[in-house]
Write a protein that holds these residues in place. Structure first.
Motif, mmCIF file in Angstrom:
data_model
loop_
_atom_site.group_PDB
_atom_site.id
_atom_site.type_symbol
_atom_site.label_atom_id
_atom_site.label_comp_id
_atom_site.label_asym_id
_atom_site.label_seq_id
_atom_site.Cartn_x
_atom_site.Cartn_y
_atom_site.Cartn_z
ATOM 1 N N PHE A 143 23.881 -12.936 60.346
ATOM 2 C CA PHE A 143 24.384 -14.286 59.585
ATOM 3 C C PHE A 143 25.431 -13.963 58.519
ATOM 4 N N GLY A 144 25.725 -12.860 58.444
ATOM 5 C CA GLY A 144 26.689 -12.761 57.302
ATOM 6 C C GLY A 144 25.980 -12.241 55.977
ATOM 7 N N HIS A 145 26.611 -11.193 55.342
ATOM 8 C CA HIS A 145 25.781 -10.638 54.278
ATOM 9 C C HIS A 145 25.767 -11.391 53.125
ATOM 10 N N ARG A 146 26.972 -12.209 52.963
ATOM 11 C CA ARG A 146 26.784 -13.200 51.611
ATOM 12 C C ARG A 146 25.772 -14.272 52.235
ATOM 13 N N THR A 147 25.469 -14.979 53.217
ATOM 14 C CA THR A 147 24.547 -15.856 53.590
ATOM 15 C C THR A 147 23.200 -15.090 53.245
ATOM 16 N N VAL A 148 23.017 -13.962 53.646
ATOM 17 C CA VAL A 148 21.741 -13.339 53.543
ATOM 18 C C VAL A 148 21.455 -13.009 51.959
ATOM 19 N N PHE A 149 22.523 -12.713 51.439
ATOM 20 C CA PHE A 149 22.542 -12.317 49.827
ATOM 21 C C PHE A 149 22.383 -13.748 49.051
ATOM 22 N N SER A 150 22.834 -14.805 49.420
ATOM 23 C CA SER A 150 22.539 -16.027 48.832
ATOM 24 C C SER A 150 21.198 -16.528 48.925
ATOM 25 N N SER A 151 20.742 -16.102 50.101
ATOM 26 C CA SER A 151 19.460 -16.676 50.368
ATOM 27 C C SER A 151 18.503 -16.051 49.486
ATOM 28 N N GLY A 152 18.506 -14.822 49.562
ATOM 29 C CA GLY A 152 17.882 -13.841 48.479
ATOM 30 C C GLY A 152 17.653 -14.296 47.203
ATOM 31 N N LEU A 153 19.016 -14.521 46.782
ATOM 32 C CA LEU A 153 19.102 -15.270 45.437
ATOM 33 C C LEU A 153 18.586 -16.241 45.129
ATOM 34 N N ALA A 154 18.498 -17.196 46.159
ATOM 35 C CA ALA A 154 17.728 -18.721 45.775
ATOM 36 C C ALA A 154 16.203 -18.480 45.908
ATOM 37 N N ILE A 155 15.803 -17.549 46.672
ATOM 38 C CA ILE A 155 14.400 -17.326 46.827
ATOM 39 C C ILE A 155 13.927 -16.589 45.531
ATOM 40 N N PHE A 156 14.922 -15.659 45.004
ATOM 41 C CA PHE A 156 14.284 -15.029 43.810
ATOM 42 C C PHE A 156 14.243 -15.756 42.568
ATOM 43 N N LEU A 239 11.370 -16.423 33.332
ATOM 44 C CA LEU A 239 12.250 -17.631 33.248
ATOM 45 C C LEU A 239 13.938 -17.256 33.090
ATOM 46 N N ILE A 240 13.907 -16.064 32.276
ATOM 47 C CA ILE A 240 15.409 -15.544 32.238
ATOM 48 C C ILE A 240 16.142 -15.238 33.374
ATOM 49 N N ASN A 241 15.535 -15.154 34.622
ATOM 50 C CA ASN A 241 16.137 -14.695 35.943
ATOM 51 C C ASN A 241 16.889 -15.888 36.577
ATOM 52 N N VAL A 242 16.499 -16.934 35.952
ATOM 53 C CA VAL A 242 16.906 -18.098 36.679
ATOM 54 C C VAL A 242 18.279 -18.570 36.562
ATOM 55 N N PRO A 243 18.845 -18.603 35.096
ATOM 56 C CA PRO A 243 20.344 -18.890 35.015
ATOM 57 C C PRO A 243 21.270 -17.514 35.414
ATOM 58 N N VAL A 244 20.662 -16.343 35.334
ATOM 59 C CA VAL A 244 21.344 -15.190 35.642
ATOM 60 C C VAL A 244 21.458 -15.155 37.417
ATOM 61 N N ALA A 245 20.571 -15.737 38.269
ATOM 62 C CA ALA A 245 20.759 -15.753 39.580
ATOM 63 C C ALA A 245 21.654 -16.976 39.984
ATOM 64 N N ALA A 246 21.586 -18.235 39.007
ATOM 65 C CA ALA A 246 22.408 -19.316 39.531
ATOM 66 C C ALA A 246 24.035 -18.900 38.959
ATOM 67 N N LEU A 247 24.235 -18.254 38.157
ATOM 68 C CA LEU A 247 25.703 -17.704 37.757
ATOM 69 C C LEU A 247 26.129 -16.631 39.101
ATOM 70 N N SER A 248 25.176 -15.942 39.494
ATOM 71 C CA SER A 248 25.458 -15.068 40.613
ATOM 72 C C SER A 248 25.744 -15.750 41.985
#
Length: 588
Positions: A143-156, A239-248
């Protein structure tokens, strides 16, 4: 040939070259892929009229596929920044929980979690990480590494938000497991994107810069967690993880192409299900033993036996698969199998002693979260300083001469917890933690690099999956066994001090030292709090001895499986881009 037309090219004598032009709608690169994989051809050279497969007349060297177009340097640097930000985020998550464990155990400031629940809060993340990571690379190929990466960040990010506002321990454990799923999707894609983005010397430089993110996360995690706990509630560390993941996520969407490998690897749902269920059952039985202080109960030995059986079936299933995501055959190789066993035993000890350290500093010694976080910095600095030192020593001496003494010293520092007490000066604790970090750093990097570099390129992905899975499995079992020893020994040691106390007081004091201190304050019985501290110190001493012995087995394994001296080798060939997306995994 259905995938292309072969045309001979007039090139130097002694080497056969073929031009590959597209035919019937298929791309030339697809034809090159088929030929190089089926016939073990040597390489591809990009000419104006298309890829050319080079076939030396007298040898069958390795495959080197045509790289994708090079991205602008400025964009490469921005991509590296995004990847480093995500790596720091993962390492922060691996370290902050050790600082918050004592708070979670407190009935007033946290959730009143017992040791078994805290073992699950720590282990559920690692368990999901261990059992899903070797499947995540296949998803990236499809599915593409960016797609999987983005899915992982959203779950995280979503699970971090869930963990921050968890109202009970069960929700926290489930949220932590979901965070492990996110991390498992992120980690393989992260390095795959790095390998696709950079080439040649720039790739080596990028990997070197990227590796510093681990040290930043290790050093900053406990301090950041301590600051947040001193000023906010315990959920703020998640909670600190959320804005960092959003920026990523924004950086990924704007900067990173959706790299994927044209060579798809099969998914492994059976292996994934068996590994998850086997490790979960094994961990449940081990943790349950600490809760009931008896190994003869059915709810203890039955899950342990079931877990071992399921893991054995997992190995048999993977042996029957033609291209397994987790290849047990690699463990049959003397050096690779022995090195991985040693790493697993080392990570067993690291996870268990780190679990003890959290309760020792904040519980028994009464350190604030910030002070405890600062006290753990020497471990991170030691690991960072040891990595380049170990690399130089291995080049001059040998892997065995460097890593066996280092792993022995790491085990001895874990056993050194058996000499710590309620009045040990802080300077001695810091020296012990510094030596421990140095010893661990001298082992993990050199052994991991040596094991993977000695594998054929086509086995690099499977080898890295095995290495990472074994390491994470060692951590899961270390938390389960170490916490169980601590619980059993604490309960035995506190029992004589409970005579004359009411039934509810006895029940609460038996759970943990944290619960005993809380109830002692409530009923104004300071002698009970002192007894709880003494019982914990006794439990830590016994547990540290066992952890040191088990970790020492890793040094013995390295001594018997690593060669006495390595033969000098030429430079390792540049990894080919066709395989980069499918063969590269986390190398930390």
């Amino acid at each position: 040939m259905s995938h292309g037309i072969l045309r001979s090219a007039n090139l130097p004598e002694g080497t056969n070259f073929f031009s590959l032009q597209s035919d019937r709608g298929h791309t030339a690169r697809s034809a090159a892929t088929v030929l190089t994989k089926n016939f073990k051809l040597d390489g591809v050279v990009e000419f104006p009229y298309g890829p050319v497969v080079q076939v030396p007349a007298d040898q069958d060297p390795k495959v080197s596929m045509t790289p994708p177009p090079t991205l602008p340097k400025s964009r490469q640097q921005l991509i590296l920044s995004v990847l480093m930000l995500c790596s720091v985020l993962i390492w922060l998550e691996n370290t902050v929980l050790t600082t918050v464990l004592e708070t979670l155990a407190d009935p007033a400031r946290g959730l009143g979690a017992n040791p078994g629940q805290l073992q699950w809060a720590t282990g559920s993340y690692t368990l999901a990480f261990a059992t899903l990571m070797f499947t995540a690379g296949s998803l990236g190929d499809r599915f593409g590494h960016r797609t999987v990466f983005s899915s992982g960040l959203a779950i995280f990010a979503g699970s971090s938000l869930w963990a921050a506002y968890a109202s009970n321990v069960g929700q926290l454990i489930a949220a932590r497991a979901a965070m492990g799923v996110g991390s498992a999707l992120i980690t393989p894609a992260m390095l795959a994107i790095l390998m696709w983005t950079f080439t040649g010397p720039a790739r080596a430089a990028a990997i070197g810069i990227f590796s510093t993110s681990a040290g930043v996360g290790m050093a900053a995690g406990p301090v950041l967690a301590g600051f947040l706990l001193d000023h906010f509630w315990w959920g703020s560390v998640f909670l600190i993880n959320v804005p960092v993941a959003a920026l990523s996520l924004v950086g990924l969407a704007v900067l990173v192409p959706n790299f994927r490998s044209p060579t798809l690897r099969p998914l492994d749902p059976a292996g994934m299900l068996l590994s998850i269920s086997g490790l979960t059952a094994l961990a449940y039985g081990l943790i349950r033993a600490g809760q009931v202080a008896a190994w003869s109960r059915t709810d203890v030995w039955a899950p342990i036996v079931a877990g071992l059986v399921l893991l054995a079936v997992f190995v048999l299933v993977e042996l029957r698969v033609k291209s397994p995501s987790f290849d047990p055959r690699l463990l049959a190789q003397r050096t690779f199998g022995g090195g991985n066993m040693a790493l697993g035993l080392l990570l067993f000890g690291v996870a268990a002693i780190t679990f003890y350290n959290a309760f020792y500093l904040q519980g028994a010694l009464g350190f604030s979260p910030m002070k405890a976080g600062l006290a753990n910095i020497p471990t991170a600095f030691g690991a960072l300083a040891a990595a380049p030192l170990a690399a130089r020593l291995v080049r001059r001496l040998s892997l065995r001469l460097v890593t066996v003494p280092a792993l022995t010293m790491a085990a001895l520092t874990m056993g050194g917890y058996g000499f710590l007490g309620l009045h040990t000066p802080l300077v001695w604790i810091e020296i012990l933690l510094l030596i421990q970090g140095l010893s661990i750093g001298m082992v993990i990097g050199p052994v991991t690099a040596a094991l993977l570099s000695n594998l054929p390129l086509e086995q690099a992905g499977a080898g890295s999956a095995v290495t990472n899975t074994v390491r994470q499995t060692g951590s899961v079992i270390g938390i389960a066994v170490g916490g169980t020893i601590m619980s059993i020994m604490y309960r035995r040691a506190i029992e004589p001090s409970l005579e004359g106390a009411s039934g509810p007081v006895q029940d609460q004091a038996r759970v943990s030292a944290e619960q005993a201190r809380h109830i002692a304050t409530t009923i104004h019985r300071p002698t009970l709090a002192q007894a709880a501290d003494d019982a914990f110190i006794h439990a830590m001493h016994v547990g540290a001895g066992w952890i040191a012995v088990i970790t020492l087995l890793g040094a013995a394994v390295l001594l018997t499986t690593l060669p006495a001296a390595e033969k000098k080798k030429g430079p390792i060939p540049e990894p080919d881009y066709e395989e980069a997306g499918s063969s590269v995994r986390e190398r930390v």
